[in-house]
Scaffold this active site. Structure first.
Site, PDB file in Angstrom:
ATOM      1  N   LYS A  77      -3.068  14.928 -28.125  1.00 24.78           N
ATOM      2  CA  LYS A  77      -3.506  13.564 -27.808  1.00 24.78           C
ATOM      3  C   LYS A  77      -2.644  13.058 -26.655  1.00 24.78           C
ATOM      4  O   LYS A  77      -1.415  13.263 -26.654  1.00 24.78           O
ATOM      5  CB  LYS A  77      -3.325  12.692 -29.045  1.00 24.78           C
ATOM      6  CG  LYS A  77      -3.797  11.263 -28.899  1.00 24.78           C
ATOM      7  CD  LYS A  77      -3.597  10.507 -30.204  1.00 24.78           C
ATOM      8  CE  LYS A  77      -4.158   9.104 -30.188  1.00 24.78           C
ATOM      9  NZ  LYS A  77      -4.007   8.419 -31.485  1.00 24.78           N
ATOM     10  N   SER A 152      -8.279   6.434 -32.996  1.00 16.11           N
ATOM     11  CA  SER A 152      -8.085   6.584 -31.565  1.00 16.11           C
ATOM     12  C   SER A 152      -7.927   8.042 -31.118  1.00 16.11           C
ATOM     13  O   SER A 152      -8.014   8.313 -29.931  1.00 16.11           O
ATOM     14  CB  SER A 152      -6.859   5.792 -31.127  1.00 16.11           C
ATOM     15  OG  SER A 152      -5.700   6.274 -31.786  1.00 16.11           O
ATOM     16  N   SER A 176      -5.907   6.646 -37.250  1.00 12.80           N
ATOM     17  CA  SER A 176      -6.424   7.301 -36.042  1.00 12.80           C
ATOM     18  C   SER A 176      -6.476   8.822 -36.048  1.00 12.80           C
ATOM     19  O   SER A 176      -7.021   9.408 -35.117  1.00 12.80           O
ATOM     20  CB  SER A 176      -5.612   6.854 -34.834  1.00 12.80           C
ATOM     21  OG  SER A 176      -6.095   5.622 -34.406  1.00 12.80           O
TER      22      SER A 176
HETATM   23  N1  GLN Z   1      -7.933   1.526 -35.580  1.00 18.24           N
HETATM   24  C1  GLN Z   1      -6.585   1.128 -35.726  1.00 18.24           C
HETATM   25  C2  GLN Z   1      -6.164   0.252 -34.581  1.00 18.24           C
HETATM   26  O1  GLN Z   1      -6.936  -0.003 -33.739  1.00 18.24           O
HETATM   27  C3  GLN Z   1      -5.690   2.302 -35.900  1.00 18.24           C
HETATM   28  C4  GLN Z   1      -5.279   2.909 -34.627  1.00 18.24           C
HETATM   29  C5  GLN Z   1      -4.317   4.042 -34.830  1.00 18.24           C
HETATM   30  O2  GLN Z   1      -4.145   4.545 -35.935  1.00 18.24           O
HETATM   31  N2  GLN Z   1      -3.663   4.428 -33.753  1.00 18.24           N
HETATM   32  O3  GLN Z   1      -5.078  -0.186 -34.528  1.00 18.24           O
END
Ligand code: GLN
Length: 489
Positions: A77, A152, A176
């Site tokens: 990532k 994400s 994410s």
């Molecule tokens: N969807 C969550 C957010 O927008 C989690 C994102 C993540 O785990 N990096 O913060």
């Protein structure tokens, strides 16, 4: 060598026994990237030449049995630092930024023999649930190109589902890793906070962030987790706890006899889309068939997890992102004539809308007048959520729940409605607040959408071994997924 059907562990065995060359494996992945990348857009930077060069060197050297990922092509990532490739965080701010060092987990992967093929797309600074917040490109779900891959870590999940690489490392602050894994039909694990070093992983919510493995199956995740786990003096929050051999211990459990799996009413009686409900309940039947006992557990504060998570994550993000000021890293607005103007222009031009929203809310909840009402309250709720889990684990070994209330949605469907997007984290964020470990595996395809649906297991701190064993047993009970429809020739 077909990078689409080959798994990490099987490929590794072929390489070590000399049946296949590292170069062939790397070439097969690069070929697959060429075929599928125009449609899915999973990667932001690809390292073709260096990957081939490294493969040739490795073949010249010959297989090294002590290196557990010898010749295995992976992606990372793009929030994980790599000294030989830009680390963009999906942001204009860092579009041309190449770190001067490798993250600890990058270094450990390289030392174990992995070949880093490229960096995977993500929501800007990992803020989002669909990868639509990336400033660099759009990623599509390999199962249906009109749908999001989740986020994400959407680039990582889509890339694995498309057979571009044999695994990836994502990050999970509120879901994410688990959510995109579920949307793309792959396996993803969020380890216990502190299990994997955060050194060189660009910080979003420092008390919540954890990097973890994503791959086509549980064994492949176990192989990656073993390498990236363990204490790191460069990260003061990394835990000095021995790392089990996750891969070899998978064989220690043939069924789930004696395992007590807790089912929280708060997660099973909510608003699940009917097809998700059907897939998840079928998975529960398999849990029982495999010999586990299911028991009801209570997580009374679960309904407050999303609210507490977004206050804490935004507060931490507003502080972490203060370093991107046009002086030290990445983009600098050259039009401004004095310092304050430069800060403002740089940050308002290079950060996307969602990142700016979070910085503003984060600063607000930390401000003198509102700290007690918001941040302090959220921190108290976090503590209660943690205690809920501790109490629940007195009556069960693991907790099982859906991952997301619905399958992957269409591109553009929720992007203008941040609150809807935030609610996607309803079944995942509490685990990060509690600092514990979880895994999601594909449980089947929805009978309406035809999209993959995952099932989640959550465990106490440092229960990764049990989580992986449980998921590994269940893989034999759950229907195997076909290859992603949208990419079938
Ligand atoms: N969807 C969550 C957010 O927008 C989690 C994102 C993540 O785990 N990096 O913060």
């Amino acid at each position: 060598m077909n990078s689409r059907t080959g798994t990490l562990c099987a490929t590794r065995d072929l390489i070590l026994t000399g049946q296949v060359k590292v170069l062939e494996v790397v070439q097969a992945c690069l070929e697959r990237i060429r075929q599928t990348e125009p449609a899915i857009g999973a990667l932001v930077n690809i390292q073709e030449e260096k990957a081939l060069e490294r493969a040739r060197e490795m073949d010249e050297h010959g297989p090294d049995k002590d290196k557990s990922l010898w010749g295995i092509p992976l992606t990372l990532k793009d929030i994980i630092c790599t000294s030989d490739l830009p680390t963009t965080c999906g942001s204009k701010m860092l579009e041309n930024f190449t770190p001067c060092y490798d993250a600890t987990l990058t270094r450990r992967l390289r030392e174990a023999g992995a070949v880093i093929l490229g960096k995977a797309n993500l929501d800007e600074f990992a803020m989002g649930s669909s990868t639509e917040n990336s400033a660099l490109k759009q990623t599509r779900n390999p199962w249906d190109l009109s749908r999001v891959p989740g986020g994400s870590s959407g680039g990582s999940a889509a890339s694995i589902a498309a057979g571009q690489s044999l695994g990836s490392v994502g990050t999970d602050t509120g879901g994410s890793i688990r959510q995109p894994a579920s949307f793309c039909g792959v396996v993803g694990m969020k380890p216990t906070y502190g299990r994997v070093s955060r050194y060189g992983v660009v910080a979003f919510g420092s008390s919540l962030d954890q990097a973890g493995p994503m791959a086509a199956n549980t064994a492949d995740c176990a192989a990656i987790l073993k390498v990236i786990s363990g204490h790191d003096p460069m990260d003061s929050t990394s835990a000095d706890v021995p790392v089990p051999d996750y891969l070899s211990s998978l064989g220690h459990r043939k069924d789930l006899k004696g395992l007590r799996v807790g089912l929280p009413a708060q997660y099973w009686e909510g608003e699940l889309e009917p097809e998700v409900d059907r897939v998840c309940r079928n998975a529960l039947e398999q849990v029982s068939l495999a010999g586990a006992e299911t028991v009801p557990v209570d997580l009374p504060h679960a309904p407050h997890a999303v609210a507490a998570y977004y206050i804490i994550a935004m507060a931490e993000a507003s502080s972490n992102l203060a370093r991107f000021d046009g002086i030290r890293y990445g983009y600098r607005d050259e039009e401004a004539r004095e310092l304050m103007d430069m800060y403002c222009k740089t940050r308002s031009r290079a950060f996307g809308e969602e990142v700016q929203r979070r910085i503003m809310i984060g600063n607000y909840v930390l401000s003198a007048g509102y700290y007690d009402a918001y941040f302090k309250k959220a921190a108290q709720v976090r503590r209660l959520i943690h205690l809920d889990f501790v109490q629940a684990f007195e009556n069960c070994d693991l907790i099982c729940s859906p991952v997301v209330p619905f399958p992957a949605f269409r591109l553009g469907e929720k992007v203008d409605d941040p609150l809807q997007m935030y609610l996607l984290d309803i079944f995942t964020a509490s685990l990060n607040l509690a600092g514990m470990a979880g895994i999601t595996i594909p449980a089947g395809l929805g009978d309406q959408s035809g999209m993959p649906v995952g099932i989640q297991f959550m465990g106490p701190a440092f229960s990764e071994e049990l989580l992986l064993q449980t998921a590994h047993v269940l893989e034999n009970y759950l229907p195997p997924l076909p290859s992603p429809r949208a990419l079938n020739e």
